[in-house]
Design an enzyme around this catalytic site. Structure first.
Site, PDB file in Angstrom:
ATOM      1  CE  LYS A   5       0.285   6.061   0.105  1.00 55.45           C
ATOM      2  NZ  LYS A   5       1.458   6.130  -0.729  1.00 55.45           N
ATOM      3  NE  ARG A   6      -5.307  -0.164  -1.396  1.00 51.76           N
ATOM      4  CZ  ARG A   6      -4.810  -0.504  -0.219  1.00 51.76           C
ATOM      5  NH1 ARG A   6      -5.583  -0.879   0.747  1.00 51.76           N
ATOM      6  NH2 ARG A   6      -3.509  -0.487  -0.005  1.00 51.76           N
TER       7      ARG A   6
END
Ligand code: GLU
Length: 505
Positions: A260-261
């Protein structure tokens, strides 16, 4: 009847890997004439995130993935939100205890933590399993009376699955083939928590059974849980569905899972739509807001881990559905490729319905305070510039000059292409243009070429010089198309004004 489900947990925004899982489930269901179910797995109250479910539903809708049954759709197997099915799960946990396949455990989190630290300090791995359960505080070690007393006194307990001590658990995964895990490597997972809620494992199995799910198609990260699920099916006396674990989406360099990052760190979205974290207000970008067409987005996603087995790459939802088969899903992880994602959008843009492009461009022009331009003119501009654009938004940098005279001229371009004699030479050409009665690209091209020859002008400098005066830079489509689109009057104004503005340099 094939019944498959997409079962996200509303613990945050939906990652594009999740959208791909939903998409493959969709293809599979539609291809077989089956049903696709959306089930919200929200039993973990500690990980609940405000707005996540709404975000998930909207993202799926934007992506064009439609469900046959689900929380806002209904269906005979509802409710489709696990928190609304809460009452249902306990009886199955009780049944497992009664049949000797599960047990109460009273160990506190602190006790387990202390034990783990002690074992690890001695170089051993600790898990609540067949090796350790005999020494712990549970209904296997306590007497029946003690257990009843504790429960009656309201002591916190969890219910754990009794994993067999020495058994090879074997099942067949449609994508990976035979999967074998020895039970000594498994722990006695908690299936029911002290807060009165089932864990993911129990709720997932109970619901897949009650909702008559025939195939579980989900991400590879759930493969380690599959043997436990096989045991649960067996202990509850139910037939297990078929399993297909999809390959991971990898970072562009292939090193590890696309997290997600990664997205905004590496310059591309990892979420279908923009997401604002309700706690930190941090914004993560989305494909929708970045200008992707949903059709291009899902086409790109579908090809991360699957292909139709022929040369086709640009495919509609229906074509992909028709061509889909789990046999063609790869075992190995699929690397995300940001350039390829743009390429897909570029291809869709070229074929996108013109009237939609015109109205989208109009909206963008409005923001530049350009209004009241006729659709025909906008259409001509789009035709001239769209092969340079990946997104509708690119029409502004590539085409604004068609609506706005240059206010300045790119210095580097001027330095490179503008010469002292440009004023006279382009002046001569402008004079010939004045006489031109049919303002068409090929006729204009002939005029310029004739003048170049007649006066022995430096061709390259002339073409580029005219371009700079019209565009303000040395970019843009075919020069004579620009002239034709701008029209005689506007072109001549730009040439004359430009000559005066740049002058002798
Ligand atoms: N709730 C799980 C998730 O969030 C579902 C996994 C499964 O499909 O079994 O991914």
């Amino acid at each position: 009847m094939v019944r498959v489900r997409f079962a996200p947990s509303p613990t945050g925004p939906l990652h594009i890997g999740g959208v791909r899982t939903a998409l493959y489930n969709y293809f599979f269901a539609k291809k077989q004439g089956g049903k696709l179910i959306l089930r919200i797995e929200d039993t973990d109250q500690t990980r609940f995130v405000e707005g996540a479910e709404k975000y998930i539903q909207e993202s799926l809708k934007w992506s064009g993935i439609h469900f046959d049954e689900g929380p806002n759709i209904g269906g005979e197997f509802g409710p489709y939100r696990q928190s609304e099915r809460k009452e249902l799960y306990r009886q199955y946990a009780d049944q497992l205890i009664e049949d000797g396949y599960a047990y109460y455990a009273f160990d506190t989190a602190e006790e387990l933590k202390a034990l783990r630290e002690k074992e690890e300090a001695e170089g051993h791995k600790f898990q609540y399993d067949s090796k350790h359960r005999k020494d712990l505080n549970n209904s296997l070690t306590l007497s029946k009376e003690e257990v009843e007393k504790k429960i009656a006194a309201g002591e916190n307990f969890t219910i754990r699955l009794l994993v067999p001590e020495d058994e090879e658990i074997v099942f067949t995964d449609i994508i990976r083939g035979e999967v074998k895990v020895h039970s000594s490597n498994m722990d006695d997972k908690i299936i029911f928590k002290s807060d009165g809620m089932p864990t993911y494992h129990l709720a997932n199995i109970v619901d897949d059974h009650l909702m008559e799910i025939t195939h579980v198609i989900r991400g590879e990260e759930w493969l380690p849980s599959a043997p436990l699920h096989i045991l649960l099916y067996r202990y509850l006396g139910w037939d297990a569905p078929e399993f297909a674990h999809l390959p991971l989406l990898l970072k562009p360099d292939g090193k590890g899972k696309l997290s997600k990052r990664d997205g905004d760190r590496l310059g591309f979205p990892v979420f279908p739509m923009e997401w604002t974290d309700p706690q930190t207000n941090e914004i993560s970008s989305g494909y929708k807001e970045s200008g992707y067409f949903p059709e291009a987005f899902i086409n790109m996603l579908a090809f991360l881990g699957w292909n139709p087995g022929d040369e086709r790459e640009i495919m509609s939802m229906d074509e992909m559905t028709e061509a889909f088969s789990l046999d063609r899903v790869s075992k190995s992880g699929a690397r995300f490729d940001a350039d390829k994602a743009k390429w897909f959008n570029h291809e869709y843009l070229q074929k996108y319905p013109m009237e939609k492009l015109v109205s989208a461009f109009k909206e963008l022009l409005k923001k530049e305070n350009i209004e009241e331009v006729c659709d025909d003119y906008i259409e001509k501009v789009i035709k001239a510039i769209k092969d340079r654009a990946d997104f509708v938004e690119d029409f502004i940098p590539h085409g604004l000059y068609f609506f706005k005279r240059p206010e300045s001229y790119d210095e580097v371009a001027v330095k490179k292409h503008w010469r002292e004699n440009s004023v006279t030479n382009i002046g001569l050409i402008a004079e010939e243009f004045e006489k031109c009665e049919e303002w068409k690209a090929d006729i204009l091209e002939n005029i310029v070429k004739e003048q170049i020859e007649k006066h022995e002008m430096p061709g390259g400098k002339i073409f580029n010089g005219i371009r700079i005066l019209l565009v303000g830079a040395s970019s843009g489509p075919h020069l004579f198309d620009i002239l034709e689109i701008l029209g005689k009057e506007e072109s001549l104004i730009r040439l004359k004004e430009g000559i005066a503005n740049i002058g002798q340099e």
